[in-house]
Design a protein around this motif. Structure first.
Motif, short mmCIF file in Angstrom:
data_model
loop_
_atom_site.label_atom_id
_atom_site.label_comp_id
_atom_site.label_asym_id
_atom_site.label_seq_id
_atom_site.Cartn_x
_atom_site.Cartn_y
_atom_site.Cartn_z
N ILE A 2 -7.02 36.21 26.22
CA ILE A 2 -6.30 36.97 25.18
C ILE A 2 -4.85 37.13 25.62
O ILE A 2 -4.59 37.45 26.79
N LYS A 3 -3.95 36.89 24.72
CA LYS A 3 -2.53 37.08 25.03
C LYS A 3 -2.03 38.37 24.38
O LYS A 3 -2.29 38.62 23.20
N SER A 66 -8.23 37.99 30.74
CA SER A 66 -9.44 37.20 30.58
C SER A 66 -10.50 37.84 29.69
O SER A 66 -11.47 37.17 29.32
N SER A 67 -10.38 39.12 29.36
CA SER A 67 -11.47 39.77 28.62
C SER A 67 -10.93 40.86 27.69
O SER A 67 -9.79 41.32 27.86
N GLU A 68 -11.79 41.29 26.78
CA GLU A 68 -11.40 42.37 25.87
C GLU A 68 -11.25 43.68 26.63
O GLU A 68 -10.48 44.55 26.23
N GLU A 71 -7.88 43.54 27.92
CA GLU A 71 -6.96 43.69 26.78
C GLU A 71 -6.74 45.17 26.49
O GLU A 71 -5.60 45.63 26.38
N SER A 94 -1.80 41.37 19.98
CA SER A 94 -2.68 40.57 20.85
C SER A 94 -3.42 39.54 20.01
O SER A 94 -3.67 39.75 18.83
N TYR A 95 -3.70 38.41 20.65
CA TYR A 95 -4.39 37.34 19.94
C TYR A 95 -5.13 36.44 20.91
O TYR A 95 -4.85 36.41 22.10
N ASP A 96 -6.12 35.71 20.36
CA ASP A 96 -6.90 34.78 21.18
C ASP A 96 -6.03 33.62 21.63
O ASP A 96 -5.23 33.09 20.87
N LEU A 97 -6.23 33.24 22.88
CA LEU A 97 -5.44 32.16 23.47
C LEU A 97 -6.36 30.97 23.77
O LEU A 97 -7.46 31.16 24.29
N ARG A 98 -5.90 29.76 23.47
CA ARG A 98 -6.76 28.58 23.62
C ARG A 98 -6.88 28.07 25.05
O ARG A 98 -7.96 27.64 25.44
N TYR A 110 -10.24 30.33 32.52
CA TYR A 110 -10.30 31.58 33.30
C TYR A 110 -9.91 31.34 34.75
O TYR A 110 -9.30 32.19 35.39
#
Ligand SMILES: Nc1ncnc2c1ncn2[C@@H]1O[C@H](COP(=O)(O)OP(=O)(O)OP(=O)(O)O)[C@@H](O)[C@H]1O
Ligand SMILES: [Mg+2]
Length: 114
Positions: A2-3, A66-68, A71, A94-98, A110
């Motif tokens: 997560i970014k 690496s995790s919620e 976050e 915040s948003y999911d990162l590929r 990870y």
């Protein structure tokens, strides 16, 4: 992964940086940026004086976690450190990162973070 991107007051740079260091994040990128929020930059105060321009200098932090759980922890930490209660305190996105690559080792995902 997560970014998290946080745009905060310039004068909060040190406070936010040391708060993030105290929770041991794995990396931080900081940018000097210009921006405005809902007031379009008008009637905000910068270092004590009222300014009347449409874009104000701000500081942006980027942190990849690496995790919620992380976050939440990072967002809470930034919010606490950057808060004054006045308009212009900033925003956190915040948003999911590929993907991620550690260049030195070719580790990905990870493994590249920890
Ligand atoms: N929707 C947005 N998209 C991109 N950047 C934003 C957005 N909203 C705020 N920002 C960035 O965050 C900075 C600080 O925003 P600001 O705190 O003024 O938000 P706000 O919504 O106007 O809240 P407040 O009412 O507390 O001032 C802006 O200068 C801009 O860089
Ligand atoms: Mg605003």
């Amino acid at each position: 992964m997560i970014k998290i991107e946080a745009i905060v007051r310039e004068e909060k740079l040190e406070d936010v940086k040391s708060a993030l260091n105290s929770i041991e994040v794995n990396g931080i990128t900081v940018f000097q940026v210009m921006g405005c929020g809902t007031q379009k930059g008008y009637a905000e105060t910068v270092r004590g004086s009222v300014v009347d321009v449409s874009l104000l200098p701000k500081v942006k932090f980027e942190i990849v976690v690496s995790s919620e759980e992380w976050e939440r922890k990072v967002i809470e930490t930034i919010q606490k450190a950057a808060f004054t209660g006045k308009i212009g305190d900033g925003k956190i996105f915040s948003y999911d990162l590929r993907g991620a690559v550690r260049i030195r080792t070719s580790e990905t995902g990870y493994d590249a973070l920890n």
